[in-house]
Design a protein around this motif. Structure first.
Motif, PDB file in Angstrom:
ATOM      1  N   MET A   1       0.832  -1.190   0.000  1.00  8.51           N
ATOM      2  CA  MET A   1       0.000   0.000   0.000  1.00  8.51           C
ATOM      3  C   MET A   1       0.874   1.250   0.000  1.00  8.51           C
ATOM      4  N   LYS A   2       0.455   2.244  -0.754  1.00 10.05           N
ATOM      5  CA  LYS A   2       1.182   3.515  -0.728  1.00 10.05           C
ATOM      6  C   LYS A   2       1.048   4.138   0.647  1.00 10.05           C
ATOM      7  N   LYS A   3       2.040   4.892   1.038  1.00  7.95           N
ATOM      8  CA  LYS A   3       2.051   5.474   2.375  1.00  7.95           C
ATOM      9  C   LYS A   3       1.622   6.934   2.354  1.00  7.95           C
ATOM     10  N   THR A   4       0.746   7.289   1.412  1.00  7.33           N
ATOM     11  CA  THR A   4       0.199   8.638   1.388  1.00  7.33           C
ATOM     12  C   THR A   4      -1.327   8.540   1.383  1.00  7.33           C
ATOM     13  N   ILE A   5      -1.945   9.628   1.761  1.00  6.84           N
ATOM     14  CA  ILE A   5      -3.406   9.700   1.765  1.00  6.84           C
ATOM     15  C   ILE A   5      -3.813  11.077   1.256  1.00  6.84           C
ATOM     16  N   ARG A   6      -4.876  11.120   0.460  1.00  2.46           N
ATOM     17  CA  ARG A   6      -5.377  12.389  -0.071  1.00  2.46           C
ATOM     18  C   ARG A   6      -6.399  12.953   0.914  1.00  2.46           C
ATOM     19  N   LEU A   7      -6.047  14.098   1.491  1.00  2.88           N
ATOM     20  CA  LEU A   7      -6.902  14.761   2.470  1.00  2.88           C
ATOM     21  C   LEU A   7      -7.342  16.125   1.963  1.00  2.88           C
ATOM     22  N   SER A   8      -8.523  16.542   2.410  1.00  2.00           N
ATOM     23  CA  SER A   8      -8.968  17.905   2.091  1.00  2.00           C
ATOM     24  C   SER A   8      -8.492  18.873   3.159  1.00  2.00           C
ATOM     25  N   GLY A   9      -8.179  18.353   4.337  1.00  2.00           N
ATOM     26  CA  GLY A   9      -7.689  19.208   5.403  1.00  2.00           C
ATOM     27  C   GLY A   9      -7.526  18.466   6.708  1.00  2.00           C
ATOM     28  N   ILE A  10      -7.023  19.190   7.702  1.00  2.00           N
ATOM     29  CA  ILE A  10      -6.800  18.644   9.041  1.00  2.00           C
ATOM     30  C   ILE A  10      -7.214  19.712  10.054  1.00  2.00           C
ATOM     31  N   ALA A  11      -7.969  19.306  11.064  1.00  2.00           N
ATOM     32  CA  ALA A  11      -8.224  20.177  12.216  1.00  2.00           C
ATOM     33  C   ALA A  11      -7.291  19.672  13.305  1.00  2.00           C
ATOM     34  N   TYR A  12      -6.306  20.470  13.648  1.00  2.00           N
ATOM     35  CA  TYR A  12      -5.245  20.007  14.535  1.00  2.00           C
ATOM     36  C   TYR A  12      -5.682  19.838  15.976  1.00  2.00           C
ATOM     37  N   GLU A  13      -6.590  20.685  16.447  1.00  2.00           N
ATOM     38  CA  GLU A  13      -7.118  20.556  17.798  1.00  2.00           C
ATOM     39  C   GLU A  13      -8.598  20.899  17.760  1.00  2.00           C
ATOM     40  N   SER A  14      -9.445  19.869  17.888  1.00  2.00           N
ATOM     41  CA  SER A  14     -10.889  20.056  17.779  1.00  2.00           C
ATOM     42  C   SER A  14     -11.591  19.505  19.012  1.00  2.00           C
ATOM     43  N   LEU A  15     -12.617  20.220  19.431  1.00  2.00           N
ATOM     44  CA  LEU A  15     -13.457  19.765  20.541  1.00  2.00           C
ATOM     45  C   LEU A  15     -14.876  19.446  20.073  1.00  2.00           C
ATOM     46  N   VAL A  16     -15.140  19.543  18.768  1.00  2.00           N
ATOM     47  CA  VAL A  16     -16.511  19.390  18.264  1.00  2.00           C
ATOM     48  C   VAL A  16     -16.725  18.147  17.400  1.00  2.00           C
ATOM     49  N   ASN A  17     -15.699  17.330  17.206  1.00  2.00           N
ATOM     50  CA  ASN A  17     -15.806  16.153  16.341  1.00  2.00           C
ATOM     51  C   ASN A  17     -15.640  14.863  17.134  1.00  2.00           C
ATOM     52  N   GLY A  18     -16.201  14.856  18.331  1.00  4.27           N
ATOM     53  CA  GLY A  18     -16.070  13.736  19.244  1.00  4.27           C
ATOM     54  C   GLY A  18     -15.601  14.273  20.581  1.00  4.27           C
ATOM     55  N   PRO A  19     -15.619  13.430  21.618  1.00  6.82           N
ATOM     56  CA  PRO A  19     -15.259  13.895  22.962  1.00  6.82           C
ATOM     57  C   PRO A  19     -13.762  14.136  23.134  1.00  6.82           C
ATOM     58  N   GLY A  20     -13.434  15.161  23.899  1.00  9.28           N
ATOM     59  CA  GLY A  20     -12.034  15.452  24.204  1.00  9.28           C
ATOM     60  C   GLY A  20     -11.319  16.165  23.068  1.00  9.28           C
ATOM     61  N   MET A  21     -10.049  16.488  23.309  1.00  8.06           N
ATOM     62  CA  MET A  21      -9.222  17.134  22.287  1.00  8.06           C
ATOM     63  C   MET A  21      -8.859  16.106  21.218  1.00  8.06           C
ATOM     64  N   ARG A  22      -9.210  16.428  19.966  1.00  8.55           N
ATOM     65  CA  ARG A  22      -9.058  15.464  18.888  1.00  8.55           C
ATOM     66  C   ARG A  22      -8.309  16.068  17.706  1.00  8.55           C
ATOM     67  N   ARG A  23      -7.667  15.202  16.946  1.00 11.47           N
ATOM     68  CA  ARG A  23      -7.123  15.553  15.631  1.00 11.47           C
ATOM     69  C   ARG A  23      -8.124  15.004  14.623  1.00 11.47           C
ATOM     70  N   VAL A  24      -8.534  15.856  13.684  1.00  7.67           N
ATOM     71  CA  VAL A  24      -9.531  15.447  12.690  1.00  7.67           C
ATOM     72  C   VAL A  24      -8.894  15.443  11.314  1.00  7.67           C
ATOM     73  N   PHE A  25      -9.007  14.299  10.640  1.00  3.96           N
ATOM     74  CA  PHE A  25      -8.516  14.157   9.272  1.00  3.96           C
ATOM     75  C   PHE A  25      -9.718  14.121   8.342  1.00  3.96           C
ATOM     76  N   PHE A  26      -9.756  15.066   7.389  1.00  2.00           N
ATOM     77  CA  PHE A  26     -10.863  15.159   6.442  1.00  2.00           C
ATOM     78  C   PHE A  26     -10.471  14.481   5.134  1.00  2.00           C
ATOM     79  N   SER A  27     -11.095  13.363   4.863  1.00  2.00           N
ATOM     80  CA  SER A  27     -10.838  12.607   3.648  1.00  2.00           C
ATOM     81  C   SER A  27     -11.265  13.409   2.419  1.00  2.00           C
TER      82      SER A  27
END
Length: 169
Positions: A1-27
């Motif tokens: 498998m290739k070791k890259t992923i195509r993302l539209s963006g990243i939220a580095y510190e989010s409190l609204v996409n699940g409980p606690g401080m989270r990193r969010v990867f937008f496919s």
């Protein structure tokens, strides 16, 4: 498998996409085209940019504030092989993983063997928020979902029991 992923963006510190401080990867890439989608720029499979998966993982592990990971989109199940690789690495480090998808849990289970990476992805996430966004079911105050038809599912319990178990917030 290739070791890259195509993302539209990243939220580095989010409190609204699940409980606690989270990193969010937008496919990047989605086939659902939900009316009223709040992320329509994530639909084009050729948009966004390629990122090195191992660097993304290491960056999360180097940040002690990040308690959980959220895969959003686009639809992470369209890049299931890459997201399952990430999920396995995060699980080794005791990170809680949430995933959003326009597919229903039932559809994913019925198609596990037909879609590359689906089995690995579903078995390495803790919570699935499933179902397409439905504009006419949008309600103020819904926690962690856009419309009332979407379910917040405890994946481990649901797989173990053979029926959908809601996640207790």
């Amino acid at each position: 498998m290739k070791k890259t992923i195509r993302l539209s963006g990243i939220a580095y510190e989010s409190l609204v996409n699940g409980p606690g401080m989270r990193r969010v990867f937008f496919s990047q890439g989605c086939k659902h085209n939900c009316k009223g989608c709040f992320n329509p720029d994530t639909h084009d499979f050729n948009g966004g940019e390629e990122k090195d998966i191992d660097l993304l993982i290491q960056d999360v592990l180097d940040n002690p504030m990040i308690k959980g990971i959220t895969f959003s989109g686009g639809d992470p199940f369209e890049r299931a092989e890459e997201f399952s690789y990430m999920a396995k690495e995060f699980k080794k480090n005791n990170k809680n993983i949430w995933c959003y998808t326009g597919y229903t849990f039932e559809y994913i289970i019925e198609n596990l063997e037909l879609r590359n990476g689906w089995k690995e992805l579903i078995s390495n996430i803790d919570v699935l928020v499933d179902g397409k966004f439905e504009e006419d079911k949008k309600e103020d105050g819904l926690k962690f979902r856009g419309s009332s038809n979407q379910r917040i599912i405890d994946v481990k319990e649901s797989l173990k029991c053979g029926y959908i178990v809601g996640f207790n917030l």
